[in-house]
Structure formats: C-alpha cells, structure tokens
Scaffold this motif. Sequence first.
Motif, PDB file in Angstrom:
ATOM      1  N   ASP A 234      -8.482   8.902  -0.407  1.00 58.21           N
ATOM      2  CA  ASP A 234      -9.045   8.047   0.638  1.00 58.21           C
ATOM      3  C   ASP A 234      -7.985   7.107   1.226  1.00 58.21           C
ATOM      4  O   ASP A 234      -8.070   5.887   1.095  1.00 58.21           O
ATOM      5  CB  ASP A 234     -10.242   7.267   0.095  1.00 58.21           C
ATOM      6  CG  ASP A 234     -11.103   6.718   1.223  1.00 58.21           C
ATOM      7  OD1 ASP A 234     -10.956   7.188   2.372  1.00 58.21           O
ATOM      8  OD2 ASP A 234     -11.912   5.812   0.960  1.00 58.21           O
ATOM      9  N   LEU A 235      -6.996   7.726   1.920  1.00 55.62           N
ATOM     10  CA  LEU A 235      -5.844   6.981   2.412  1.00 55.62           C
ATOM     11  C   LEU A 235      -5.580   7.228   3.892  1.00 55.62           C
ATOM     12  O   LEU A 235      -5.753   8.339   4.375  1.00 55.62           O
ATOM     13  CB  LEU A 235      -4.587   7.406   1.641  1.00 55.62           C
ATOM     14  CG  LEU A 235      -4.678   7.332   0.125  1.00 55.62           C
ATOM     15  CD1 LEU A 235      -3.478   7.996  -0.498  1.00 55.62           C
ATOM     16  CD2 LEU A 235      -4.793   5.894  -0.317  1.00 55.62           C
ATOM     17  N   PRO A 236      -5.079   6.213   4.608  1.00 56.78           N
ATOM     18  CA  PRO A 236      -4.717   6.420   6.003  1.00 56.78           C
ATOM     19  C   PRO A 236      -3.414   7.190   6.167  1.00 56.78           C
ATOM     20  O   PRO A 236      -3.166   7.794   7.202  1.00 56.78           O
ATOM     21  CB  PRO A 236      -4.577   4.998   6.546  1.00 56.78           C
ATOM     22  CG  PRO A 236      -4.253   4.162   5.361  1.00 56.78           C
ATOM     23  CD  PRO A 236      -4.962   4.819   4.204  1.00 56.78           C
ATOM     24  N   HIS A 237      -2.541   7.188   5.154  1.00 54.10           N
ATOM     25  CA  HIS A 237      -1.211   7.795   5.274  1.00 54.10           C
ATOM     26  C   HIS A 237      -0.893   8.596   4.005  1.00 54.10           C
ATOM     27  O   HIS A 237      -1.783   9.132   3.364  1.00 54.10           O
ATOM     28  CB  HIS A 237      -0.183   6.682   5.529  1.00 54.10           C
ATOM     29  CG  HIS A 237       1.157   7.153   6.024  1.00 54.10           C
ATOM     30  ND1 HIS A 237       1.336   7.758   7.239  1.00 54.10           N
ATOM     31  CD2 HIS A 237       2.380   7.092   5.457  1.00 54.10           C
ATOM     32  CE1 HIS A 237       2.628   8.055   7.412  1.00 54.10           C
ATOM     33  NE2 HIS A 237       3.275   7.656   6.329  1.00 54.10           N
ATOM     34  N   THR A 238       0.340   8.638   3.640  1.00 54.02           N
ATOM     35  CA  THR A 238       0.883   9.434   2.540  1.00 54.02           C
ATOM     36  C   THR A 238       0.414   8.929   1.173  1.00 54.02           C
ATOM     37  O   THR A 238       0.219   7.737   0.982  1.00 54.02           O
ATOM     38  CB  THR A 238       2.427   9.368   2.634  1.00 54.02           C
ATOM     39  OG1 THR A 238       2.820   9.936   3.876  1.00 54.02           O
ATOM     40  CG2 THR A 238       3.104  10.078   1.516  1.00 54.02           C
ATOM     41  N   ALA A 239       0.306   9.838   0.207  1.00 52.32           N
ATOM     42  CA  ALA A 239      -0.052   9.457  -1.160  1.00 52.32           C
ATOM     43  C   ALA A 239       1.171   9.000  -1.956  1.00 52.32           C
ATOM     44  O   ALA A 239       1.121   8.006  -2.666  1.00 52.32           O
ATOM     45  CB  ALA A 239      -0.729  10.624  -1.874  1.00 52.32           C
TER      46      ALA A 239
ATOM     47  N   ASP B 172      -6.435   5.783 -11.066  1.00 57.07           N
ATOM     48  CA  ASP B 172      -7.263   6.117  -9.901  1.00 57.07           C
ATOM     49  C   ASP B 172      -6.866   5.136  -8.798  1.00 57.07           C
ATOM     50  O   ASP B 172      -7.087   3.930  -8.929  1.00 57.07           O
ATOM     51  CB  ASP B 172      -8.743   5.981 -10.243  1.00 57.07           C
ATOM     52  CG  ASP B 172      -9.655   6.395  -9.098  1.00 57.07           C
ATOM     53  OD1 ASP B 172      -9.152   6.633  -7.980  1.00 57.07           O
ATOM     54  OD2 ASP B 172     -10.869   6.480  -9.312  1.00 57.07           O
ATOM     55  N   ILE B 173      -6.248   5.668  -7.732  1.00 59.33           N
ATOM     56  CA  ILE B 173      -5.747   4.809  -6.666  1.00 59.33           C
ATOM     57  C   ILE B 173      -6.338   5.263  -5.339  1.00 59.33           C
ATOM     58  O   ILE B 173      -6.222   6.425  -4.962  1.00 59.33           O
ATOM     59  CB  ILE B 173      -4.211   4.815  -6.608  1.00 59.33           C
ATOM     60  CG1 ILE B 173      -3.647   4.417  -7.978  1.00 59.33           C
ATOM     61  CG2 ILE B 173      -3.718   3.873  -5.520  1.00 59.33           C
ATOM     62  CD1 ILE B 173      -2.154   4.396  -8.050  1.00 59.33           C
ATOM     63  N   SER B 174      -6.975   4.327  -4.627  1.00 58.76           N
ATOM     64  CA  SER B 174      -7.630   4.668  -3.364  1.00 58.76           C
ATOM     65  C   SER B 174      -7.625   3.471  -2.416  1.00 58.76           C
ATOM     66  O   SER B 174      -7.418   2.335  -2.831  1.00 58.76           O
ATOM     67  CB  SER B 174      -9.075   5.105  -3.622  1.00 58.76           C
ATOM     68  OG  SER B 174      -9.829   4.024  -4.142  1.00 58.76           O
ATOM     69  N   LYS B 175      -7.847   3.779  -1.144  1.00 62.32           N
ATOM     70  CA  LYS B 175      -8.038   2.764  -0.102  1.00 62.32           C
ATOM     71  C   LYS B 175      -6.921   1.728  -0.060  1.00 62.32           C
ATOM     72  O   LYS B 175      -7.178   0.532   0.104  1.00 62.32           O
ATOM     73  CB  LYS B 175      -9.401   2.100  -0.262  1.00 62.32           C
ATOM     74  CG  LYS B 175     -10.534   3.082  -0.102  1.00 62.32           C
ATOM     75  CD  LYS B 175     -11.883   2.445  -0.274  1.00 62.32           C
ATOM     76  CE  LYS B 175     -12.956   3.513  -0.147  1.00 62.32           C
ATOM     77  NZ  LYS B 175     -14.242   3.070  -0.623  1.00 62.32           N
ATOM     78  N   VAL B 176      -5.662   2.173  -0.204  1.00 59.29           N
ATOM     79  CA  VAL B 176      -4.542   1.265   0.014  1.00 59.29           C
ATOM     80  C   VAL B 176      -4.065   1.446   1.452  1.00 59.29           C
ATOM     81  O   VAL B 176      -4.437   2.401   2.122  1.00 59.29           O
ATOM     82  CB  VAL B 176      -3.400   1.490  -1.003  1.00 59.29           C
ATOM     83  CG1 VAL B 176      -3.901   1.359  -2.423  1.00 59.29           C
ATOM     84  CG2 VAL B 176      -2.732   2.822  -0.795  1.00 59.29           C
TER      85      VAL B 176
END
Length: 181
Positions: free
Chosen positions: A125-130, A93-97
């Motif tokens: 929940d990311l500003p850019h690309t996953a 689970d990866i978020s908010k990087v």
Amino acid sequence: MIQTTNTNYVTFKNISFDGGRNNTIDLSVGVGLNFDSCEFLNTGLDGIGFNNCLKSSVQNSTITGAGKNGIWTYNWNLRTNLIDSELLFQNNDISKVGQWRYAYMCPFNMYYSVGVSILNNDIHDLPHTAVLFSGNENKIYRNKIYDVCKKTSDAGAIYCGRDWAYRGNIIKNNFIYNKKL
C-alpha cells in the motif's frame, strides 16, 4: 521521539511509538541498536533512521502512516571502505509510508549501504517504490511486495541505479504483485 549519537547495545521491545511531527527514531553512529515487536505509527517524517550504525536491527515490527520513509540507512563512511554494516530488517509489516511526499520515500530507503539484509517483510500500500537502495553486498530476500507504485511513475517495486560500483547485491525469491504499470 528518540535521538541518539554514539549509543551502543540497547534493545527496544514491545513498545508502540504513535504520532509526532518529526522522525520517530534517529540513530547515529551506534552499535547493537535493536527494535523487536515494536509499532511505529503515524509519524510526520521517517519511522526509523540509521546513520552509520552497525549490527542493528528492526524485527517483527509494524511501521505504518509515515510521512516519508519507513526505515532509512545512510552509511557513506562505511561504503567508502566497504565495511559490512550488518543491519538486519526482517519479519516486519510496512505500509502507507510516503504519505505527504510520494516520490522516493519508501519503506526501505538505503543510501550508500553495505551489508544490509531485508528479509521476509510484508511491504504494501505505497505511492512509490518498496525498496530503494544504493551500495554494495546488500541482500533483499523473500519479501512480499504488493500494491506499490500507486501514485508515481519511473518506479519499480525494488529500485537501484546509475553507479557501476554498486556490486554484490543479491535480490531473490521476492513475491511482487499488484504493482501499478
């Protein structure tokens, strides 16, 4: 917090890494470096970096609040000879990087990678690309990707480009929704 070179066959399990101003984990030229059920929280720069590593993994873990990338790989030496890195990133689970540098800082940032598998992750929940990748024979399967590209343009949920030699990559069965247009 941890920086290694030429380290082999180490497993980290059920450990929480929280805080720090730099990268949480920097691994160079290692084999069999595995993280299982770990937490990487609120790091100043990157969560985990694999530099020319083989047969290593991050599984069943959480990465959130990284200033730059969640997981990055750099495998220039492997790509020049198309050596399969056998890196596996699954069930995370990866978020908010990308908290302080929005563009091109991603949960998965793979430079010149060969044989990386990104499977069954929840990325959100990311500003850019996953997922940003370059290289050959990478697999991106069954990931749930949502609420991405919220603060940037010229971006996609999964992004690669500009080299005709990036061949053999397979992207399939990913569920992508709520991407900013």
